[in-house]
Scaffold this motif. Structure first.
Motif, PDB file in Angstrom:
ATOM      1  N   LEU A  47       0.803  -1.220   0.000  1.00  0.00           N
ATOM      2  CA  LEU A  47       0.000   0.000   0.000  1.00  0.00           C
ATOM      3  C   LEU A  47       0.838   1.272   0.000  1.00  0.00           C
ATOM      4  O   LEU A  47       0.291   2.357  -0.193  1.00  0.00           O
ATOM      5  CB  LEU A  47      -0.934   0.023   1.224  1.00  0.00           C
ATOM      6  CG  LEU A  47      -1.993  -1.075   1.319  1.00  0.00           C
ATOM      7  CD1 LEU A  47      -2.971  -0.771   2.448  1.00  0.00           C
ATOM      8  CD2 LEU A  47      -2.746  -1.251   0.010  1.00  0.00           C
ATOM      9  N   SER A  48       2.137   1.165   0.230  1.00  0.00           N
ATOM     10  CA  SER A  48       2.925   2.392   0.414  1.00  0.00           C
ATOM     11  C   SER A  48       4.012   2.606  -0.629  1.00  0.00           C
ATOM     12  O   SER A  48       4.739   3.593  -0.556  1.00  0.00           O
ATOM     13  CB  SER A  48       3.565   2.404   1.810  1.00  0.00           C
ATOM     14  OG  SER A  48       4.461   1.325   1.966  1.00  0.00           O
ATOM     15  N   THR A  49       4.142   1.716  -1.601  1.00  0.00           N
ATOM     16  CA  THR A  49       5.138   1.906  -2.655  1.00  0.00           C
ATOM     17  C   THR A  49       4.450   1.973  -4.015  1.00  0.00           C
ATOM     18  O   THR A  49       3.306   1.531  -4.167  1.00  0.00           O
ATOM     19  CB  THR A  49       6.179   0.763  -2.662  1.00  0.00           C
ATOM     20  OG1 THR A  49       5.507  -0.480  -2.868  1.00  0.00           O
ATOM     21  CG2 THR A  49       6.946   0.712  -1.364  1.00  0.00           C
ATOM     22  N   PRO A  50       5.116   2.545  -5.024  1.00  0.00           N
ATOM     23  CA  PRO A  50       4.455   2.759  -6.318  1.00  0.00           C
ATOM     24  C   PRO A  50       4.068   1.457  -6.992  1.00  0.00           C
ATOM     25  O   PRO A  50       4.767   0.465  -6.896  1.00  0.00           O
ATOM     26  CB  PRO A  50       5.514   3.517  -7.126  1.00  0.00           C
ATOM     27  CG  PRO A  50       6.817   3.156  -6.489  1.00  0.00           C
ATOM     28  CD  PRO A  50       6.515   3.014  -5.033  1.00  0.00           C
ATOM     29  N   ASN A  51       2.922   1.509  -7.685  1.00  0.00           N
ATOM     30  CA  ASN A  51       2.387   0.341  -8.387  1.00  0.00           C
ATOM     31  C   ASN A  51       2.277  -0.845  -7.432  1.00  0.00           C
ATOM     32  O   ASN A  51       2.870  -1.911  -7.654  1.00  0.00           O
ATOM     33  CB  ASN A  51       3.254  -0.010  -9.603  1.00  0.00           C
ATOM     34  CG  ASN A  51       2.518  -0.905 -10.595  1.00  0.00           C
ATOM     35  OD1 ASN A  51       1.438  -1.406 -10.303  1.00  0.00           O
ATOM     36  ND2 ASN A  51       3.109  -1.099 -11.764  1.00  0.00           N
ATOM     37  N   GLY A  52       1.506  -0.634  -6.366  1.00  0.00           N
ATOM     38  CA  GLY A  52       1.358  -1.666  -5.339  1.00  0.00           C
ATOM     39  C   GLY A  52       0.796  -2.965  -5.876  1.00  0.00           C
ATOM     40  O   GLY A  52       1.100  -4.040  -5.359  1.00  0.00           O
ATOM     41  N   GLY A  53      -0.036  -2.902  -6.922  1.00  0.00           N
ATOM     42  CA  GLY A  53      -0.583  -4.130  -7.506  1.00  0.00           C
ATOM     43  C   GLY A  53       0.504  -5.020  -8.072  1.00  0.00           C
ATOM     44  O   GLY A  53       0.475  -6.243  -7.910  1.00  0.00           O
ATOM     45  N   ARG A  54       1.481  -4.406  -8.728  1.00  0.00           N
ATOM     46  CA  ARG A  54       2.591  -5.188  -9.282  1.00  0.00           C
ATOM     47  C   ARG A  54       3.430  -5.799  -8.167  1.00  0.00           C
ATOM     48  O   ARG A  54       3.814  -6.973  -8.232  1.00  0.00           O
ATOM     49  CB  ARG A  54       3.465  -4.309 -10.175  1.00  0.00           C
ATOM     50  CG  ARG A  54       4.628  -5.062 -10.797  1.00  0.00           C
ATOM     51  CD  ARG A  54       5.530  -4.140 -11.600  1.00  0.00           C
ATOM     52  NE  ARG A  54       6.626  -4.878 -12.226  1.00  0.00           N
ATOM     53  CZ  ARG A  54       7.614  -4.311 -12.901  1.00  0.00           C
ATOM     54  NH1 ARG A  54       7.648  -3.001 -13.053  1.00  0.00           N
ATOM     55  NH2 ARG A  54       8.577  -5.059 -13.434  1.00  0.00           N
ATOM     56  N   LEU A  55       3.722  -5.013  -7.127  1.00  0.00           N
ATOM     57  CA  LEU A  55       4.506  -5.546  -6.018  1.00  0.00           C
ATOM     58  C   LEU A  55       3.753  -6.673  -5.325  1.00  0.00           C
ATOM     59  O   LEU A  55       4.343  -7.680  -4.922  1.00  0.00           O
ATOM     60  CB  LEU A  55       4.833  -4.440  -5.024  1.00  0.00           C
ATOM     61  CG  LEU A  55       5.631  -4.877  -3.804  1.00  0.00           C
ATOM     62  CD1 LEU A  55       6.986  -5.463  -4.206  1.00  0.00           C
ATOM     63  CD2 LEU A  55       5.828  -3.722  -2.829  1.00  0.00           C
ATOM     64  N   ASP A  56       2.445  -6.539  -5.191  1.00  0.00           N
ATOM     65  CA  ASP A  56       1.611  -7.575  -4.584  1.00  0.00           C
ATOM     66  C   ASP A  56       1.796  -8.893  -5.332  1.00  0.00           C
ATOM     67  O   ASP A  56       2.002  -9.956  -4.725  1.00  0.00           O
ATOM     68  CB  ASP A  56       0.153  -7.112  -4.636  1.00  0.00           C
ATOM     69  CG  ASP A  56      -0.760  -7.941  -3.757  1.00  0.00           C
ATOM     70  OD1 ASP A  56      -0.259  -8.663  -2.865  1.00  0.00           O
ATOM     71  OD2 ASP A  56      -1.982  -7.874  -3.959  1.00  0.00           O
ATOM     72  N   ARG A  57       1.745  -8.830  -6.636  1.00  0.00           N
ATOM     73  CA  ARG A  57       1.920 -10.047  -7.444  1.00  0.00           C
ATOM     74  C   ARG A  57       3.344 -10.581  -7.326  1.00  0.00           C
ATOM     75  O   ARG A  57       3.565 -11.803  -7.281  1.00  0.00           O
ATOM     76  CB  ARG A  57       1.575  -9.756  -8.909  1.00  0.00           C
ATOM     77  CG  ARG A  57       0.113  -9.391  -9.132  1.00  0.00           C
ATOM     78  CD  ARG A  57      -0.211  -9.265 -10.613  1.00  0.00           C
ATOM     79  NE  ARG A  57       0.476  -8.139 -11.252  1.00  0.00           N
ATOM     80  CZ  ARG A  57       0.009  -6.895 -11.298  1.00  0.00           C
ATOM     81  NH1 ARG A  57      -1.146  -6.600 -10.725  1.00  0.00           N
ATOM     82  NH2 ARG A  57       0.676  -5.950 -11.932  1.00  0.00           N
ATOM     83  N   ALA A  58       4.324  -9.688  -7.259  1.00  0.00           N
ATOM     84  CA  ALA A  58       5.722 -10.121  -7.157  1.00  0.00           C
ATOM     85  C   ALA A  58       5.978 -10.834  -5.833  1.00  0.00           C
ATOM     86  O   ALA A  58       6.697 -11.851  -5.792  1.00  0.00           O
ATOM     87  CB  ALA A  58       6.650  -8.918  -7.307  1.00  0.00           C
ATOM     88  N   LEU A  59       5.425 -10.321  -4.742  1.00  0.00           N
ATOM     89  CA  LEU A  59       5.649 -10.944  -3.429  1.00  0.00           C
ATOM     90  C   LEU A  59       5.134 -12.375  -3.398  1.00  0.00           C
ATOM     91  O   LEU A  59       5.694 -13.229  -2.701  1.00  0.00           O
ATOM     92  CB  LEU A  59       4.964 -10.122  -2.331  1.00  0.00           C
ATOM     93  CG  LEU A  59       5.521  -8.713  -2.072  1.00  0.00           C
ATOM     94  CD1 LEU A  59       4.739  -8.039  -0.952  1.00  0.00           C
ATOM     95  CD2 LEU A  59       7.009  -8.758  -1.736  1.00  0.00           C
ATOM     96  N   ALA A  60       4.079 -12.641  -4.143  1.00  0.00           N
ATOM     97  CA  ALA A  60       3.531 -14.003  -4.188  1.00  0.00           C
ATOM     98  C   ALA A  60       4.513 -14.991  -4.811  1.00  0.00           C
ATOM     99  O   ALA A  60       4.396 -16.203  -4.601  1.00  0.00           O
ATOM    100  CB  ALA A  60       2.214 -14.012  -4.968  1.00  0.00           C
ATOM    101  N   GLY A  61       5.511 -14.491  -5.555  1.00  0.00           N
ATOM    102  CA  GLY A  61       6.477 -15.370  -6.207  1.00  0.00           C
ATOM    103  C   GLY A  61       7.766 -15.561  -5.431  1.00  0.00           C
ATOM    104  O   GLY A  61       8.672 -16.255  -5.915  1.00  0.00           O
ATOM    105  N   LEU A  62       7.886 -14.971  -4.249  1.00  0.00           N
ATOM    106  CA  LEU A  62       9.095 -15.158  -3.445  1.00  0.00           C
ATOM    107  C   LEU A  62       9.209 -16.598  -2.956  1.00  0.00           C
ATOM    108  O   LEU A  62       8.204 -17.277  -2.746  1.00  0.00           O
ATOM    109  CB  LEU A  62       9.063 -14.218  -2.236  1.00  0.00           C
ATOM    110  CG  LEU A  62       9.283 -12.728  -2.488  1.00  0.00           C
ATOM    111  CD1 LEU A  62       8.950 -11.933  -1.230  1.00  0.00           C
ATOM    112  CD2 LEU A  62      10.720 -12.460  -2.931  1.00  0.00           C
ATOM    113  N   GLU A  63      10.428 -17.041  -2.741  1.00  0.00           N
ATOM    114  CA  GLU A  63      10.628 -18.380  -2.183  1.00  0.00           C
ATOM    115  C   GLU A  63      10.369 -18.385  -0.677  1.00  0.00           C
ATOM    116  O   GLU A  63       9.899 -19.388  -0.132  1.00  0.00           O
ATOM    117  CB  GLU A  63      12.051 -18.852  -2.473  1.00  0.00           C
ATOM    118  CG  GLU A  63      12.307 -19.107  -3.952  1.00  0.00           C
ATOM    119  CD  GLU A  63      13.697 -19.647  -4.198  1.00  0.00           C
ATOM    120  OE1 GLU A  63      14.325 -20.158  -3.249  1.00  0.00           O
ATOM    121  OE2 GLU A  63      14.165 -19.561  -5.355  1.00  0.00           O
TER     122      GLU A  63
END
Length: 377
Positions: free
Chosen positions: A68-84
């Motif tokens: 919620l606090s960094t730019p393009n939060g939707g993209r970061l949300d999807r990226a976090l789901a791919g972390l190991e």
């Protein structure tokens, strides 16, 4: 490694004007410059998504909500789901920590002792105060100091990180001292020769007198002068002037913060969110009329990276051509467990801010002046 992107240009001027401690290395994907050993948050999602040597595969967050606090939060949300693997030190399962494999809640509020290390920097007099906990933490719950130190030691045991030191103390020595004894040591070594015992004897604090001038002692340039026009700034002026000369095409979006809504975690307190809706789109009356918007109606706001729908608040407090959304809202993502915040969800400003639009000098995200289109929802 990825701070909230608020560029401190004064610090940048001090540190680059004489010694060039800026942009020594750059991000792997886009080549954004580091500052103080940290990269702009605008680079985080791409550094997680992009394959190759140096890809971010694990993450530790500490009392933060970057979705919620960094730019393009939707993209970061999807990226976090791919972390190991992801570890979060937090009280809440929020929009970010819902991706964590492990959440470590620490003591909070009245459950722990407190000595301020940050806000004394904003005080108008020198003072010191130590506050003891009023209630014990729940069984098994530890403080931030212990949790962070144990994580650092675990990383070191497995060959990672750098050997951290505080005035010559190793991490293991800090662990042996403990939080209270370490603070006592720092107080005794400080300019006022305080001690923890002295502060405990004065529970309302100690007034140490007026502030003392610290310049030029705190300037680290060779000539002990602040470089107000360092070469790195001067070289960028032509680009800056050209960008300011370009007229805005349509509406631009700016952020805002309210006293009772400074950060996303505050929205899970009923006392702070009750009353009129806190997440509204401020728009000038003429811009609203041109788009058929009425007070209390809903607007659809779209940028290059996303779309949100929000209630409309028509006001001449914003200029024509400008609309404003507040920071930290958007509590609708599945898996977050914030019952109060979910009932007052609002929309995330950072579902609209663009991680591709950065200041070319610092690499920080351009949170204000985001081109948007606005119409009826």
């Amino acid at each position: 490694m990825f701070p909230t992107p608020a560029a401190d240009l004064v610090a940048l001027a001090v540190r680059t004007g004489d010694r060039g401690h800026f942009g020594i290395w750059k991000s792997r994907v886009r080549g954004l410059p580091e500052f103080g050993g940290e990269l702009p948050a605008a680079a985080m999602a791409e550094e997680i998504e992009t394959e190759g040597q140096g890809r971010i595969r694990a993450l530790v967050t500490f009392a933060g909500n970057p979705v919620l606090s960094t730019p393009n939060g939707g993209r970061l949300d999807r990226a976090l789901a791919g972390l190991e693997y992801m570890v979060s030190i937090d009280l809440y399962r929020n929009e970010t920590t819902r991706h964590a494999n492990l959440i470590l809640p620490t003591s909070f509020g009245f459950e722990r002792d407190h000595y301020d290390l940050a806000f004394y920097l904003l005080s108008v007099r020198n003072a010191a105060r130590y506050v003891q906990a009023l209630v014990p933490p729940p069984p098994g719950v530890r403080g931030d100091f212990e949790v962070l130190l144990d994580l650092a030691l675990a990383v070191r045991r497995h060959g990672g990180g750098r050997q951290g030191r505080l005035r010559g103390l190793t991490l293991w020595a800090i662990r042996a001292l403990g939080e209270r004894r370490l603070l006592d040591l720092m107080l005794r070594l400080g300019p006022h020769k305080l001690s923890l015992r002295k502060l405990l004897q004065n529970p309302h604090g100690i007034d140490l007198g007026p502030l003392r001038p610290q310049l030029p002692g705190r300037l680290y340039t060779r000539d002990r002068r602040m470089q107000l026009a360092p070469e790195i700034f001067l070289r960028d002026l032509q680009r800056l002037e050209a960008s300011l000369a370009q007229p805005a095409d349509g509406l631009v979006l700016i952020g805002r913060r309210a006293l009772r809504s400074n950060n996303s975690w505050m929205h899970n307190s009923l006392r702070l969110v009750k009353g009129p809706a806190g997440c509204t789109l401020l728009i000038h009356p003429e811009d609203a009329a041109a788009r058929g918007l009425s007070p209390g109606g809903r607007a659809r706001v779209a940028s290059r990276v996303g779309t949100v729908e929000v209630p409309v608040q028509i006001t001449s407090d914003v200029a024509r051509g400008v609309v404003s959304l507040p920071h930290g809202w958007g509590h609708l993502r599945e898996g977050a467990e914030l019952s109060v915040a979910a009932a007052h969800a609002g929309a995330s400003l950072n579902d609209l801010t663009d991680d591709g639009a950065v200041d070319l000098l610092s690499g920080n995200a351009a949170f204000n002046g985001v081109p948007v289109t606005v119409g009826k929802a």
